[in-house]
Design a protein around this motif. Sequence first.
Motif, PDB file in Angstrom:
ATOM      1  N   ARG A 284       0.838  -1.214   0.000  1.00  0.00           N
ATOM      2  CA  ARG A 284       0.000   0.000   0.000  1.00  0.00           C
ATOM      3  C   ARG A 284       0.868   1.257   0.000  1.00  0.00           C
ATOM      4  O   ARG A 284       0.613   2.204  -0.745  1.00  0.00           O
ATOM      5  CB  ARG A 284      -0.930  -0.008   1.218  1.00  0.00           C
ATOM      6  N   ALA A 285       1.928   1.272   0.811  1.00  0.00           N
ATOM      7  CA  ALA A 285       2.818   2.438   0.874  1.00  0.00           C
ATOM      8  C   ALA A 285       3.510   2.675  -0.463  1.00  0.00           C
ATOM      9  O   ALA A 285       3.618   3.815  -0.922  1.00  0.00           O
ATOM     10  CB  ALA A 285       3.856   2.253   1.985  1.00  0.00           C
ATOM     11  N   ALA A 286       3.973   1.613  -1.092  1.00  0.00           N
ATOM     12  CA  ALA A 286       4.647   1.765  -2.385  1.00  0.00           C
ATOM     13  C   ALA A 286       3.686   2.284  -3.443  1.00  0.00           C
ATOM     14  O   ALA A 286       4.001   3.223  -4.181  1.00  0.00           O
ATOM     15  CB  ALA A 286       5.258   0.434  -2.821  1.00  0.00           C
ATOM     16  N   LEU A 287       2.493   1.713  -3.520  1.00  0.00           N
ATOM     17  CA  LEU A 287       1.545   2.126  -4.560  1.00  0.00           C
ATOM     18  C   LEU A 287       0.922   3.484  -4.286  1.00  0.00           C
ATOM     19  O   LEU A 287       0.387   4.111  -5.202  1.00  0.00           O
ATOM     20  CB  LEU A 287       0.473   1.062  -4.760  1.00  0.00           C
ATOM     21  N   SER A 288       1.015   3.966  -3.052  1.00  0.00           N
ATOM     22  CA  SER A 288       0.483   5.308  -2.766  1.00  0.00           C
ATOM     23  C   SER A 288       1.299   6.386  -3.466  1.00  0.00           C
ATOM     24  O   SER A 288       0.878   7.537  -3.552  1.00  0.00           O
ATOM     25  CB  SER A 288       0.446   5.569  -1.262  1.00  0.00           C
ATOM     26  N   GLN A 289       2.469   6.001  -3.976  1.00  0.00           N
ATOM     27  CA  GLN A 289       3.321   6.955  -4.693  1.00  0.00           C
ATOM     28  C   GLN A 289       2.906   7.123  -6.160  1.00  0.00           C
ATOM     29  O   GLN A 289       3.489   7.921  -6.882  1.00  0.00           O
ATOM     30  CB  GLN A 289       4.779   6.505  -4.625  1.00  0.00           C
ATOM     31  N   LEU A 290       1.916   6.368  -6.583  1.00  0.00           N
ATOM     32  CA  LEU A 290       1.424   6.449  -7.959  1.00  0.00           C
ATOM     33  C   LEU A 290       0.134   7.259  -7.975  1.00  0.00           C
ATOM     34  O   LEU A 290      -0.857   6.850  -7.369  1.00  0.00           O
ATOM     35  CB  LEU A 290       1.168   5.044  -8.516  1.00  0.00           C
ATOM     36  N   ALA A 291       0.148   8.400  -8.624  1.00  0.00           N
ATOM     37  CA  ALA A 291      -1.067   9.211  -8.751  1.00  0.00           C
ATOM     38  C   ALA A 291      -2.026   8.513  -9.707  1.00  0.00           C
ATOM     39  O   ALA A 291      -1.621   7.997 -10.747  1.00  0.00           O
ATOM     40  CB  ALA A 291      -0.734  10.603  -9.274  1.00  0.00           C
TER      41      ALA A 291
ATOM     42  N   PHE B 290      -3.503  10.422  -4.485  1.00  0.00           N
ATOM     43  CA  PHE B 290      -2.057  10.300  -4.337  1.00  0.00           C
ATOM     44  C   PHE B 290      -1.712  10.337  -2.859  1.00  0.00           C
ATOM     45  O   PHE B 290      -2.222  11.182  -2.115  1.00  0.00           O
ATOM     46  CB  PHE B 290      -1.366  11.451  -5.091  1.00  0.00           C
ATOM     47  N   ARG B 291      -0.855   9.415  -2.430  1.00  0.00           N
ATOM     48  CA  ARG B 291      -0.408   9.332  -1.034  1.00  0.00           C
ATOM     49  C   ARG B 291      -1.576   9.321  -0.040  1.00  0.00           C
ATOM     50  O   ARG B 291      -1.565  10.004   0.979  1.00  0.00           O
ATOM     51  CB  ARG B 291       0.565  10.453  -0.702  1.00  0.00           C
ATOM     52  N   GLY B 292      -2.594   8.537  -0.380  1.00  0.00           N
ATOM     53  CA  GLY B 292      -3.705   8.330   0.544  1.00  0.00           C
ATOM     54  C   GLY B 292      -4.722   9.444   0.606  1.00  0.00           C
ATOM     55  O   GLY B 292      -5.554   9.447   1.503  1.00  0.00           O
ATOM     56  N   GLY B 293      -4.694  10.394  -0.321  1.00  0.00           N
ATOM     57  CA  GLY B 293      -5.672  11.472  -0.294  1.00  0.00           C
ATOM     58  C   GLY B 293      -5.975  12.015  -1.679  1.00  0.00           C
ATOM     59  O   GLY B 293      -5.250  11.751  -2.643  1.00  0.00           O
ATOM     60  N   TYR B 294      -7.069  12.770  -1.771  1.00  0.00           N
ATOM     61  CA  TYR B 294      -7.448  13.386  -3.035  1.00  0.00           C
ATOM     62  C   TYR B 294      -6.580  14.617  -3.279  1.00  0.00           C
ATOM     63  O   TYR B 294      -6.287  15.371  -2.368  1.00  0.00           O
ATOM     64  CB  TYR B 294      -8.928  13.775  -3.024  1.00  0.00           C
ATOM     65  N   ARG B 295      -6.164  14.782  -4.509  1.00  0.00           N
ATOM     66  CA  ARG B 295      -5.300  15.884  -4.910  1.00  0.00           C
ATOM     67  C   ARG B 295      -5.817  16.477  -6.214  1.00  0.00           C
ATOM     68  O   ARG B 295      -6.682  15.916  -6.863  1.00  0.00           O
ATOM     69  CB  ARG B 295      -3.862  15.400  -5.151  1.00  0.00           C
ATOM     70  N   HIS B 296      -5.211  17.578  -6.592  1.00  0.00           N
ATOM     71  CA  HIS B 296      -5.497  18.171  -7.902  1.00  0.00           C
ATOM     72  C   HIS B 296      -4.203  18.675  -8.506  1.00  0.00           C
ATOM     73  O   HIS B 296      -3.183  18.804  -7.811  1.00  0.00           O
ATOM     74  CB  HIS B 296      -6.554  19.277  -7.806  1.00  0.00           C
TER      75      HIS B 296
END
Length: 173
Positions: free
Chosen positions: A19-26, A165-171
Amino acid sequence: MSISPQHAAASLATPDEFRAALSQLAAGVALVTANDAGEDAGMTATSFLSVSLEPPLVLISVREDSRMDELLSRVDLWAVSLLGEEHRALASRFAMKGRLSDRLLFADTPHVRGPQTDAPLVTGALATVECRTEQRIPAGDHMLLIGRVLEARVPAPDGRPLLYFRGGYRHLG
């Protein structure tokens, strides 16, 4: 060269490491929807991708034994709305565990009916695709569905995507 079963098991990543590794993929955020005899269902997904242009195919990943998996095992028509920045609250609501019923969520979600699938399509989505399931492939604790794209639209070509990305919504900055 073969790997012994003991060596293979010892080399597996833990769920937290994975999970930590894949959280780096937007990833783009989508709402997958379907309709079964007048009942709408939806789920937030970041596991949506293009598979083929000829024929047009896409893939979604659905947690096995979830309500959406159960519904998509009965009906083969579904839709995907690619969400924009303004859909952050909508994405969160459809991702909640123990959430309100889908009926209540859709009552409060501006949408139109897909002409090919009768599934809800989010009003103002960046793009929408309507699909028919071609294949169901078991994969670990998920079911992969490959869908033939029946119709694709881009109602908001200038919109900005909602990203995860990284466990949260981004823009986009």
